[in-house]
Design a protein around this motif. Structure first.
Motif, mmCIF file in Angstrom:
data_model
loop_
_atom_site.group_PDB
_atom_site.id
_atom_site.type_symbol
_atom_site.label_atom_id
_atom_site.label_comp_id
_atom_site.label_asym_id
_atom_site.label_seq_id
_atom_site.Cartn_x
_atom_site.Cartn_y
_atom_site.Cartn_z
ATOM 1 N N VAL A 105 0.754 -1.225 -0.131
ATOM 2 C CA VAL A 105 0.033 0.058 0.114
ATOM 3 C C VAL A 105 0.911 1.273 -0.022
ATOM 4 N N PHE A 106 0.688 2.152 -1.073
ATOM 5 C CA PHE A 106 1.476 3.080 -0.937
ATOM 6 C C PHE A 106 0.568 4.756 -0.818
ATOM 7 N N ASP A 107 0.976 5.390 -0.099
ATOM 8 C CA ASP A 107 0.372 6.766 -0.086
ATOM 9 C C ASP A 107 0.562 7.711 -1.139
ATOM 10 N N ALA A 108 -0.292 8.131 -1.820
ATOM 11 C CA ALA A 108 -0.234 9.092 -2.853
ATOM 12 C C ALA A 108 -1.158 10.167 -2.907
ATOM 13 N N ARG A 109 -0.904 11.112 -3.579
ATOM 14 C CA ARG A 109 -1.786 12.339 -4.065
ATOM 15 C C ARG A 109 -2.696 11.742 -4.773
ATOM 16 N N PRO A 110 -4.233 12.139 -4.652
ATOM 17 C CA PRO A 110 -5.255 11.584 -5.402
ATOM 18 C C PRO A 110 -4.897 11.662 -6.992
ATOM 19 N N SER A 111 -4.649 12.757 -7.356
ATOM 20 C CA SER A 111 -4.186 13.153 -8.624
ATOM 21 C C SER A 111 -3.079 12.137 -9.422
ATOM 22 N N ASP A 112 -2.159 11.821 -8.657
ATOM 23 C CA ASP A 112 -1.139 10.842 -9.149
ATOM 24 C C ASP A 112 -1.765 9.613 -8.959
ATOM 25 N N ALA A 113 -2.492 9.153 -7.981
ATOM 26 C CA ALA A 113 -3.196 7.825 -7.970
ATOM 27 C C ALA A 113 -4.238 7.683 -9.102
ATOM 28 N N ILE A 114 -4.846 8.623 -9.335
ATOM 29 C CA ILE A 114 -6.134 8.520 -10.524
ATOM 30 C C ILE A 114 -5.235 8.628 -11.828
ATOM 31 N N ALA A 115 -4.201 9.365 -12.135
ATOM 32 C CA ALA A 115 -3.326 9.076 -13.370
ATOM 33 C C ALA A 115 -2.719 7.627 -13.544
ATOM 34 N N LEU A 116 -2.562 7.109 -12.317
ATOM 35 C CA LEU A 116 -1.941 5.816 -12.473
ATOM 36 C C LEU A 116 -3.066 4.820 -12.765
ATOM 37 N N GLY A 117 -4.423 4.969 -12.174
ATOM 38 C CA GLY A 117 -5.560 4.162 -12.230
ATOM 39 C C GLY A 117 -6.113 4.193 -13.629
ATOM 40 N N VAL A 118 -5.954 5.318 -14.395
ATOM 41 C CA VAL A 118 -6.659 5.328 -15.352
ATOM 42 C C VAL A 118 -5.902 4.685 -16.721
ATOM 43 N N ARG A 119 -4.505 4.539 -16.537
ATOM 44 C CA ARG A 119 -3.526 4.009 -17.079
ATOM 45 C C ARG A 119 -3.641 2.386 -17.218
ATOM 46 N N VAL A 120 -4.146 1.943 -16.044
ATOM 47 C CA VAL A 120 -4.087 0.277 -15.884
ATOM 48 C C VAL A 120 -5.264 -0.181 -15.623
ATOM 49 N N ASP A 121 -6.532 0.705 -15.886
ATOM 50 C CA ASP A 121 -7.842 0.477 -15.727
ATOM 51 C C ASP A 121 -8.304 -0.379 -14.501
ATOM 52 N N CYS A 122 -7.662 0.188 -13.304
ATOM 53 C CA CYS A 122 -8.180 -0.518 -12.092
ATOM 54 C C CYS A 122 -9.230 0.210 -11.461
ATOM 55 N N PRO A 123 -9.896 -0.378 -10.310
ATOM 56 C CA PRO A 123 -10.909 0.218 -9.706
ATOM 57 C C PRO A 123 -10.220 1.555 -8.809
ATOM 58 N N ILE A 124 -11.473 2.489 -8.750
ATOM 59 C CA ILE A 124 -10.830 3.807 -7.894
ATOM 60 C C ILE A 124 -11.996 3.689 -7.051
ATOM 61 N N LEU A 125 -11.592 3.512 -5.902
ATOM 62 C CA LEU A 125 -12.570 3.404 -4.686
ATOM 63 C C LEU A 125 -12.673 4.398 -3.781
ATOM 64 N N ILE A 126 -14.029 4.997 -3.364
ATOM 65 C CA ILE A 126 -13.949 6.114 -2.568
ATOM 66 C C ILE A 126 -14.829 5.693 -1.374
ATOM 67 N N SER A 127 -14.345 6.164 -0.110
ATOM 68 C CA SER A 127 -15.156 5.860 1.037
ATOM 69 C C SER A 127 -16.235 6.629 1.113
ATOM 70 N N ASP A 128 -17.238 5.965 2.159
ATOM 71 C CA ASP A 128 -18.422 6.668 2.605
ATOM 72 C C ASP A 128 -18.015 7.908 3.270
ATOM 73 N N GLU A 129 -17.108 7.976 3.952
ATOM 74 C CA GLU A 129 -16.474 9.149 4.799
ATOM 75 C C GLU A 129 -16.409 10.231 3.831
ATOM 76 N N VAL A 130 -15.513 9.958 2.735
ATOM 77 C CA VAL A 130 -15.156 11.000 1.955
ATOM 78 C C VAL A 130 -16.206 11.402 1.300
ATOM 79 N N LEU A 131 -17.184 10.700 0.839
ATOM 80 C CA LEU A 131 -18.504 11.097 -0.197
ATOM 81 C C LEU A 131 -19.415 11.851 0.844
ATOM 82 N N ASP A 132 -19.572 11.306 2.032
ATOM 83 C CA ASP A 132 -20.427 11.913 3.163
ATOM 84 C C ASP A 132 -19.804 13.415 3.127
ATOM 85 N N ALA A 133 -18.611 13.782 3.363
ATOM 86 C CA ALA A 133 -17.984 15.066 3.612
ATOM 87 C C ALA A 133 -17.973 16.207 2.386
ATOM 88 N N ALA A 134 -17.842 15.301 0.965
ATOM 89 C CA ALA A 134 -17.260 16.189 0.021
ATOM 90 C C ALA A 134 -18.181 15.867 -1.235
#
Length: 147
Positions: A105-134
């Motif tokens: 597990v690697f800590d990352a800025r969301p922008s870097d993590a998303i840039a990686l995720g779209v390149r490998v077509d892996c799931p992007i998961l968001i917690s309820d806590e983040v969605l509840d807040a923002a």
């Protein structure tokens, strides 16, 4: 609970000083989650979404290639915390060696993590806590996403 998100695109808002502010727009749980990013980060995500290839790899492409060459794989991206207006993300990865799987597990800025995720077509998961807040209702956005 974690919800699978879809990258809906890059949006532009107006900052307090009247300047344009890019944001990556994620959709999960029938809500939009805008995450403010820099223009460079916006370009990296947009290029990954478009699948454009370059003669020489860009930073996120290089990282994906290196992880793969070292016998690893990026399994998922998690946006799982929000503190003082800052989003936090994790990159879940695995490495295979002699038939054994080791998870990382690697800590990352969301922008870097998303840039990686779209390149490998892996799931992007968001917690309820983040969605509840923002998370925001889609109808407050003036969007024209291609379906």
């Amino acid at each position: 609970m974690k919800h699978r998100a879809e990258v809906r695109g890059i949006g532009v808002g107006v900052g307090e000083d009247g300047t344009n502010v890019p944001a990556v727009i994620l959709e999960a749980r029938d809500e939009f989650l805008p995450i403010v990013i820099t223009s460079d980060q916006a370009q990296a995500i947009q290029l990954g979404l478009a699948g454009d290839k370059f003669e020489r790899p860009l930073t996120h492409d290089l990282l994906v290639e290196m992880v793969t060459e070292f016998g690893g794989a990026i399994d998922s991206i998690r946006i799982d915390d929000l503190s003082d207006g800052t989003f936090y993300a994790k990159v879940d990865a695995e490495r295979y060696h002699s038939g054994e799987v080791r998870s990382f597990v690697f800590d990352a800025r969301p922008s870097d993590a998303i840039a990686l995720g779209v390149r490998v077509d892996c799931p992007i998961l968001i917690s309820d806590e983040v969605l509840d807040a923002a998370g925001q209702p889609p109808e407050i956005f003036d969007v024209d996403f291609d379906e």
